[in-house]
Design an enzyme around this catalytic site. Structure first.
Site, PDB file in Angstrom:
ATOM      1  N   HIS A  59      14.357  -4.664  37.377  1.00 19.17           N
ATOM      2  CA  HIS A  59      13.268  -3.867  36.806  1.00 19.17           C
ATOM      3  C   HIS A  59      13.754  -3.053  35.613  1.00 19.17           C
ATOM      4  CE1 HIS A  59      10.182  -4.461  39.908  1.00 19.17           C
ATOM      5  NE2 HIS A  59      11.165  -4.431  40.792  1.00 19.17           N
ATOM      6  N   GLU A  84       2.121  -3.202  34.313  1.00 16.46           N
ATOM      7  CA  GLU A  84       2.167  -2.283  35.452  1.00 16.46           C
ATOM      8  C   GLU A  84       2.429  -0.845  35.016  1.00 16.46           C
ATOM      9  OE1 GLU A  84       3.848  -5.974  38.123  1.00 16.46           O
ATOM     10  OE2 GLU A  84       5.195  -4.338  37.569  1.00 16.46           O
TER      11      GLU A  84
END
Length: 335
Positions: A59, A84
């Site tokens: 991530h 996101e």
């Protein structure tokens, strides 16, 4: 209607190669629900700690842009990460991004991995508040929370994957339009905090997933050693006494019925304590750990945790982690 996904597709959903391989082996999936159920089982019961850390490291840090990449799964993952975090970026100011960056650094220095949160729909202030709230946690507790947040992200991305597949295949009738609409409806209601029982916007009752693991599980971690606690005997019981529930301070010679027992493995997880059923019987349960045998010099000869499963919760999963140190223990209910 089976999914035609490859290992690289699942790697875009979760950056653990072991997770992606296990998903590819379990495929094809007849439905999104089946894929999510398999992913949950693989993530919490089949992959190891290294796989969790690998997924975390895939991530971008919250508040940072994902680096560009040539590989399929990294490009897809980067695009999804950007979407996101779109709410966070839209609500960010120069000062809030600076503060978030500073707290990210403090978090990583303490825990050894980046702050993981399902950021979809969350503002910068909300994310920063959650980071500060979780920062005081013990590393072993925060590690489990981060894994739960990663699973939320994975579920969100599986929904995107199935939506994309439905759109691409609609012209060839591989997926009927009604199926594509159903998946899109599910994706549209995903906010910042996913739950195991999403509801669709049409007001229909949520679909019930078929379980792939027992409804009650446990995981024991030894805080003093910073590792899972292997070899601890575990026993699960259900109250079937004459009274509706056991009372505090009363010793009972009967009433508790043993449902199953096991010993924790090298990952600190117990074997199967209960049959795999879609709906667990509501009632009072007790799970006990033979901590005295594990650590004879410890303060607790054994530890028992009593909890209730209500009628409305009978299709939920109950995970009861136990955190041990030589002189204390703590627990919390996982999802």
């Amino acid at each position: 209607m089976e999914s035609g996904f490859e290992e690289k597709d699942f790697l875009a959903c979760c950056g653990s190669t072991k997770f992606a391989k296990e998903m590819a082996l379990a495929a094809p999936f007849a439905s999104l629900e089946q894929a999510v159920a398999a992913a949950t089982d693989i993530w919490f019961n089949k992959v190891d700690v290294s796989a969790w850390l690998q997924a975390f490291s895939a991530h971008p840090q919250i508040g940072d842009s994902a680096p560009s990449s040539q590989s399929h799964h990294q490009t897809t993952s980067a695009q999804w990460s950007k979407g996101e975090q779109s709410t966070a970026f839209a609500t960010a100011t120069g000062s809030s991004l600076q503060e978030l960056s500073e707290w990210n650094a403090r978090y990583r220095q303490k825990f050894g991995f980046i702050f993981i949160i399902c950021a979809s729909g969350r503002s910068t202030d909300e994310i920063l508040a959650e980071l500060k709230n979780r920062y005081p946690n013990r590393p072993i507790v925060e590690f489990e929370i981060a894994a739960q947040e990663q699973m939320k992200v994975t579920e969100l991305r599986l929904k995107k994957l199935f939506t994309s597949k439905a759109k691409v295949s609609s012209t060839s009738d591989q997926y009927p339009a009604v199926f594509a609409k159903k998946v899109e409806d599910r994706v549209s209601i995903i906010g910042g905090h996913l739950t195991a029982k999403s509801e669709n916007t049409s007001g229909k009752t949520s679909e019930v997933r078929t379980r792939t693991r027992p409804p009650i599980t446990t995981h024991v971690l030894d805080v003093s050693r910073g590792s899972p606690a292997a070899g601890i005997e575990v026993c699960l019981e259900k109250w079937e006494g004459t009274q509706p529930h056991p009372s505090f301070g009363v010793t009972y010679t009967s009433g508790w019925k043993i449902l199953g027992s096991s010993t924790t493995d090298n990952d600190g997880r117990s074997g199967q304590l209960l049959s795999i059923v879609d709906a667990v019987d509501p009632g009072i349960y007790r799970i006990s750990f033979n901590t005295g045998k594990y650590c004879s010099s410890g303060f607790f000869p054994y530890v028992s945790i009593v909890f209730e499963i209500r009628e409305s919760q009978k299709r939920e999963h109950f995970h009861v982690p136990l955190l041990l140190s030589p002189f204390s223990f703590s627990t919390y209910r996982g999802s």
